[in-house]
Design a protein around this motif. Structure first.
Motif, short mmCIF file in Angstrom:
data_model
loop_
_atom_site.label_atom_id
_atom_site.label_comp_id
_atom_site.label_asym_id
_atom_site.label_seq_id
_atom_site.Cartn_x
_atom_site.Cartn_y
_atom_site.Cartn_z
N HIS A 87 10.44 9.29 4.62
CA HIS A 87 9.08 8.96 5.03
C HIS A 87 8.74 9.42 6.43
N VAL A 125 1.71 8.34 -3.67
CA VAL A 125 2.80 9.25 -4.04
C VAL A 125 2.28 10.34 -4.96
N SER A 152 13.68 7.92 1.10
CA SER A 152 12.38 7.50 0.57
C SER A 152 11.55 8.67 0.06
N PRO A 155 10.97 9.06 -4.55
CA PRO A 155 9.85 8.83 -5.47
C PRO A 155 8.90 10.03 -5.55
N THR A 156 8.63 10.66 -4.41
CA THR A 156 7.74 11.83 -4.42
C THR A 156 8.38 12.99 -5.17
N PRO A 182 11.34 2.55 -5.18
CA PRO A 182 10.10 2.01 -4.58
C PRO A 182 10.10 0.51 -4.37
N TYR A 185 10.63 -1.18 -0.96
CA TYR A 185 9.58 -1.29 0.05
C TYR A 185 8.74 -2.55 -0.08
N PHE A 258 4.76 4.54 -1.12
CA PHE A 258 5.97 4.33 -1.91
C PHE A 258 6.01 2.93 -2.50
N TYR A 261 4.11 2.74 -5.73
CA TYR A 261 4.46 3.67 -6.80
C TYR A 261 5.39 3.01 -7.82
#
Length: 332
Positions: A87, A125, A152, A155-156, A182, A185, A258, A261
């Motif tokens: 991130h 995301v 992190s 996820p992307t 995710p 977070y 995140f 997502y």
């Protein structure tokens, strides 16, 4: 920096000082220089390093058109890797890994909007992944592509692979390095995970110095107050230096993205590289990826390898070896 790279940089600097303009037309290097600017020595160097200069100018032009694509290693015949950093958005997170994977492995880091301090960060995301997908296809219209994500950035990377796959591109592997799920977070899990990761060793050292129960109780009380302060500070704006403020905004926006997502099922191959086997039990929740990818494959780094340094020396060599093992890519 190698002597060869230094010489190349010095050559470009010398040409710039003399107002020598270079550009590429097709496979030809073109040059426009004031009278007397090009000495015989510079002409010889231009001729000797013509292919290198053309490659550099083409890379620079591509970078201008696709600001998200940061080439760490542009040459090679293996399936290119496009990698999403954590991130903080720092593309050079992958520098050591790209070197250990060898000169025949094309490796591109993906830089999110907001990292340059001029564009605005994205807070979904899906939008970040869509932006990366467009940039990748513009840079390399046809696959296959290997998509990677660190921490992190996982996820992307996961969403990016799905987007490319839906559009008909071949994605033979999604490689997630020390991925955070995710759900990490959400406030409590995030607090527990990060506080445990950052403070475990410090607590162990302090406990060794405090043999009595009263001293230990006093110590844990001070640590609890520190955690409360940490949560409060995380919600406060950081705005003194413009660059630091921009990066802080990117980090905050990315975490928001995140946290919202929810990974949907994915049928493609996913390889999850963890720093060590004990990390399966960490607050990072690596097993939660199995909800979306039941067939995910796990690979473990050596004992003593840590998530925050697994892509850095000296641990990165073991992680690179795991990647080659998973993808059956031989080393150079």
């Amino acid at each position: 920096m190698s002597a060869q790279l230094i010489q190349f940089s010095e050559l470009l600097a010398a040409l710039a000082v003399r107002d020598v303009r270079l550009w590429v037309e097709g496979d030809r290097l073109r040059c426009n220089a004031p009278a007397g600017a090009l000495t015989s020595e510079l002409r010889d160097q231009l001729q000797d390093r013509k292919s290198e200069i053309i490659a550099f100018l083409n890379m620079a032009a591509a970078a201008a058109r696709q600001p998200a694509i940061i080439p760490l290693q542009s040459g090679g015949t293996r399936t290119p890797i496009y990698a999403v950093p954590g991130h903080v958005g720092a593309p050079f997170t992958f520098s050591d890994l790209s070197k250990h994977l060898g000169s025949d492995q094309p490796f591109y880091a993906l830089q999110p909007t907001g990292y340059d301090g001029q564009s605005e960060p994205m807070d979904r995301v899906e939008d970040i992944a869509e932006y990366f997908a467009r940039q990748i296809v513009e840079y390399q219209p046809n696959g296959p592509y290997i998509i990677a994500g660190y921490c992190s950035g996982a996820p992307t990377a996961f969403e990016l692979a799905k987007i490319l796959g839906r559009r008909g591109a071949e994605v033979p592997c999604v490689a997630l390095f020390g991925p955070l799920h995710p759900t990490t977070y959400q406030e409590l899990p995030r607090l527990l995970y990060f506080s445990a990761r950052n403070r475990r060793e410090a607590i162990q050292r302090e406990m060794a110095k405090r043999p009595t129960f009263g001293a230990r109780l006093q110590y844990f009380g001070s640590r609890l107050r520190g955690l409360v302060t940490l949560v409060r500070k995380d919600k406060e704006p950081i705005a003194t230096d413009l660059v630091l403020a921009s990066r802080a905004r990117l980090k905050s926006t990315a975490i928001t993205a995140f946290r919202q997502y929810v990974p949907a099922p994915y049928l493609g191959r996913v390889c999850i590289f963890l720093p060590n086997k004990a990390w399966l039990r960490s607050g990072a929740g690596p097993r939660r990826w199995l909800r979306a990818v039941p067939h995910a494959e796990f690979f473990f780094g050596p004992e003593g390898c840590h998530a925050d340094s697994m892509l850095e020396e000296p641990d990165v060599s073991a992680i690179a070896a795991l990647y080659r093992q998973a993808t059956q890519e031989p080393s150079d």
